[in-house]
Design an enzyme around this catalytic site. Structure first.
Site, PDB file in Angstrom:
ATOM      1  N   ARG A  83      42.271  41.509  42.102  1.00 17.46           N
ATOM      2  CA  ARG A  83      43.119  40.326  42.227  1.00 17.46           C
ATOM      3  C   ARG A  83      42.361  39.109  42.744  1.00 17.46           C
ATOM      4  O   ARG A  83      42.441  38.021  42.169  1.00 17.46           O
ATOM      5  CB  ARG A  83      44.288  40.596  43.190  1.00 17.46           C
ATOM      6  CG  ARG A  83      45.402  41.407  42.597  1.00 17.46           C
ATOM      7  CD  ARG A  83      46.082  42.229  43.666  1.00 17.46           C
ATOM      8  NE  ARG A  83      45.197  43.316  44.044  1.00 17.46           N
ATOM      9  CZ  ARG A  83      45.219  44.506  43.458  1.00 17.46           C
ATOM     10  NH1 ARG A  83      46.113  44.783  42.566  1.00 17.46           N
ATOM     11  NH2 ARG A  83      44.354  45.440  43.793  1.00 17.46           N
ATOM     12  N   THR A  84      41.647  39.289  43.849  1.00 18.52           N
ATOM     13  CA  THR A  84      41.066  38.120  44.510  1.00 18.52           C
ATOM     14  C   THR A  84      40.019  37.448  43.621  1.00 18.52           C
ATOM     15  O   THR A  84      40.007  36.226  43.467  1.00 18.52           O
ATOM     16  CB  THR A  84      40.450  38.541  45.863  1.00 18.52           C
ATOM     17  OG1 THR A  84      41.446  39.260  46.599  1.00 18.52           O
ATOM     18  CG2 THR A  84      40.005  37.337  46.656  1.00 18.52           C
ATOM     19  N   LYS A 111      17.900  44.963  45.445  1.00 17.79           N
ATOM     20  CA  LYS A 111      16.445  45.052  45.657  1.00 17.79           C
ATOM     21  C   LYS A 111      16.075  44.738  47.102  1.00 17.79           C
ATOM     22  O   LYS A 111      14.913  44.532  47.419  1.00 17.79           O
ATOM     23  CB  LYS A 111      15.727  44.061  44.728  1.00 17.79           C
ATOM     24  CG  LYS A 111      15.920  44.324  43.245  1.00 17.79           C
ATOM     25  CD  LYS A 111      15.147  43.280  42.450  1.00 17.79           C
ATOM     26  CE  LYS A 111      15.440  43.395  40.964  1.00 17.79           C
ATOM     27  NZ  LYS A 111      14.844  42.261  40.222  1.00 17.79           N
ATOM     28  N   ARG A 133      32.906  37.688  49.196  1.00 14.25           N
ATOM     29  CA  ARG A 133      33.521  38.905  49.749  1.00 14.25           C
ATOM     30  C   ARG A 133      32.398  39.836  50.172  1.00 14.25           C
ATOM     31  O   ARG A 133      31.434  40.055  49.423  1.00 14.25           O
ATOM     32  CB  ARG A 133      34.411  39.593  48.734  1.00 14.25           C
ATOM     33  CG  ARG A 133      34.835  40.982  49.187  1.00 14.25           C
ATOM     34  CD  ARG A 133      35.923  41.566  48.370  1.00 14.25           C
ATOM     35  NE  ARG A 133      37.191  40.907  48.656  1.00 14.25           N
ATOM     36  CZ  ARG A 133      38.378  41.396  48.304  1.00 14.25           C
ATOM     37  NH1 ARG A 133      38.451  42.533  47.643  1.00 14.25           N
ATOM     38  NH2 ARG A 133      39.485  40.764  48.589  1.00 14.25           N
ATOM     39  N   HIS A 173      40.893  37.492  55.712  1.00 11.76           N
ATOM     40  CA  HIS A 173      41.072  37.323  54.275  1.00 11.76           C
ATOM     41  C   HIS A 173      42.053  36.140  54.153  1.00 11.76           C
ATOM     42  O   HIS A 173      43.240  36.321  53.879  1.00 11.76           O
ATOM     43  CB  HIS A 173      41.659  38.610  53.692  1.00 11.76           C
ATOM     44  CG  HIS A 173      41.681  38.686  52.197  1.00 11.76           C
ATOM     45  ND1 HIS A 173      41.415  37.601  51.382  1.00 11.76           N
ATOM     46  CD2 HIS A 173      41.949  39.729  51.364  1.00 11.76           C
ATOM     47  CE1 HIS A 173      41.520  37.988  50.116  1.00 11.76           C
ATOM     48  NE2 HIS A 173      41.840  39.267  50.083  1.00 11.76           N
TER      49      HIS A 173
HETATM   50  C1  NCD Z   1      42.888  43.788  50.133  1.00 18.59           C
HETATM   51  C2  NCD Z   1      41.459  43.560  50.520  1.00 18.59           C
HETATM   52  O1  NCD Z   1      40.526  43.752  49.743  1.00 18.59           O
HETATM   53  O2  NCD Z   1      41.292  43.160  51.649  1.00 18.59           O
HETATM   54  N1  NCD Z   1      43.215  43.533  48.826  1.00 18.59           N
HETATM   55  C3  NCD Z   1      43.263  42.258  48.316  1.00 18.59           C
HETATM   56  O3  NCD Z   1      42.374  41.460  48.501  1.00 18.59           O
HETATM   57  N2  NCD Z   1      44.328  41.926  47.594  1.00 18.59           N
HETATM   58  C4  NCD Z   1      43.482  44.999  50.714  1.00 18.59           C
HETATM   59  C5  NCD Z   1      42.900  46.346  50.434  1.00 18.59           C
HETATM   60  O4  NCD Z   1      41.818  46.502  49.906  1.00 18.59           O
HETATM   61  O5  NCD Z   1      43.564  47.316  50.806  1.00 18.59           O
END
Ligand code: NCD
Length: 361
Positions: A83-84, A111, A133, A173
């Site tokens: 999703r993100t 590497k 991320r 997040h």
């Molecule tokens: C979450 C995450 O990656 O922090 N999902 C998200 O970004 N929608 C939650 C999760 O991984 O459980």
């Protein structure tokens, strides 16, 4: 940690090319903790325009493309995401930016290159925003520091970028926190002003490992909601009360008092769960079956929900663990509204960080 971080020398992190970017140049979004209602409200209000919720219906999506025209957004995802990542890409493209995608697999991270070096190298190519991320809490902050530290070095001249945290370890997040608050506001008729006072939001599950829970807590309390963290003591330690949440270990004692129930996945990978994936019990719960019985959202608990209450989940859902398939597909579930709002919120955040013009006020 400041959320929209304006610290450091002005020239260290500015819009590439030095274009005037209103008051919103030199911006990073690292977290929501510490933000006040006005800052959160300005992001959510801008998102409302992109979510198609403006009352006058005057918005013209074709005109939005000028907002990030000429800008480049790089997705640096060192942890899995559906999703993100997709929604940041869509958000950037809808505003006219070019998007590049980089994942740990297939990049030089494999590497032995450090995250900061990878990020600096991508920024050196003329990227305006680094959407990051990473499994380590604080990784995006590290990259901001690296950008700031190198700014006076000759070979780093012109290496400038905004850093947007798309989830760092167990820390924050921020765009998920914003989109969750947006969805609660939509469901409870609070899109005008985003005042969430009087609402009680329960977040159920692996709070200890959850960046989603932390960003939700910051965002929801800033907007006046009450937050209840629910789960076993191993996943929801009492220390969260110091951060402003109510901590409850018996879901049945509070389920009927909540206006929104946000259910989280057990972060098996952060508890060192070995082979067995989502069905293996990490050492923080006795068994997946017992967890489901004690904390899972199932038919009996759905029945006890307050009138008007909504069911949320950030995804990915482990059906049969934290909620039944029935709960996930229940008419009160707003899981796909959350996903939809994710694009609008990320459009707002990218605009505020690197937009060619400031946000609508
Ligand atoms: C979450 C995450 O990656 O922090 N999902 C998200 O970004 N929608 C939650 C999760 O991984 O459980």
């Amino acid at each position: 940690m400041a959320a929209i971080d304006t610290s450091g020398p002005k020239e260290s992190v500015s819009s590439a090319g030095g274009a005037a970017a209103g008051g919103f140049a030199d911006r990073h979004l690292l977290g929501l903790h510490g933000l006040g209602a006005p800052q959160v409200r300005s992001m959510l209000t801008l998102a409302r325009r992109y979510a198609g919720h403006e009352a006058d219906g005057s918005e013209d999506p074709a005109a939005w493309r000028a907002t990030l025209r000429g800008k480049v957004v790089a997705n640096l995802f060192f942890e899995d995401s559906t999703r993100t990542r997709v929604s940041f890409s869509l958000a950037a493209k809808r505003l006219g930016a070019e998007v590049i995608d980089l994942t740990a697999m297939g990049s030089s991270v494999s590497k032995g290159e450090t995250v900061a070096d990878t990020a600096l190298n991508v920024a050196a190519m003329g990227v305006d925003a680094l959407v990051m991320r990473h499994a380590s809490s604080g990784a995006p902050r590290l990259v901001v520091r690296a950008l700031q530290a190198r700014v006076r070095a000759w070979d780093a001249r012109g290496v400038v970028a905004s850093v947007v945290n798309a989830g760092d370890g167990k820390h924050e997040h921020p765009t998920q926190g914003l989109l969750d608050s947006y969805t609660i506001a939509e469901s409870h008729g609070r899109l005008e002003g985003f005042d969430l006072s009087g609402l009680r939001v329960g977040i159920v599950g692996d709070i200890a490992s959850s960046r989603v829970a932390r960003s939700n807590l910051a965002c929801l309390t800033a907007m006046g909601a009450q937050v209840v963290f629910i789960g076993p003591p191993t996943l929801v330690p009492g220390v969260f009360e110091k951060m402003g949440a109510q901590v409850v270990h018996d879901i049945d004692a509070v389920i009927g008092t909540l206006d929104a129930v946000n259910v989280l996945r057990i972060q098996f990978e952060r508890h060192g769960a070995a082979a067995g994936g989502a069905k293996a019990a990490p050492n923080v719960i006795a068994s997946v079956r017992e967890y489901h019985e004690r904390y899972g959202l199932h038919a009996a608990r759905l029945e006890r929900l307050k009138k008007g209450a909504i069911v949320m989940h950030p995804g990915p859902i482990n059906r049969g663990v934290e909620m039944t398939a029935l709960a996930a597909d229940d008419p009160r579930s707003v899981v796909l509204r959350q996903v939809r709002h994710g694009v609008a919120v990320r459009m707002a955040v990218l605009q505020m960080c690197i937009g060619n013009q400031g946000p609508a006020r």
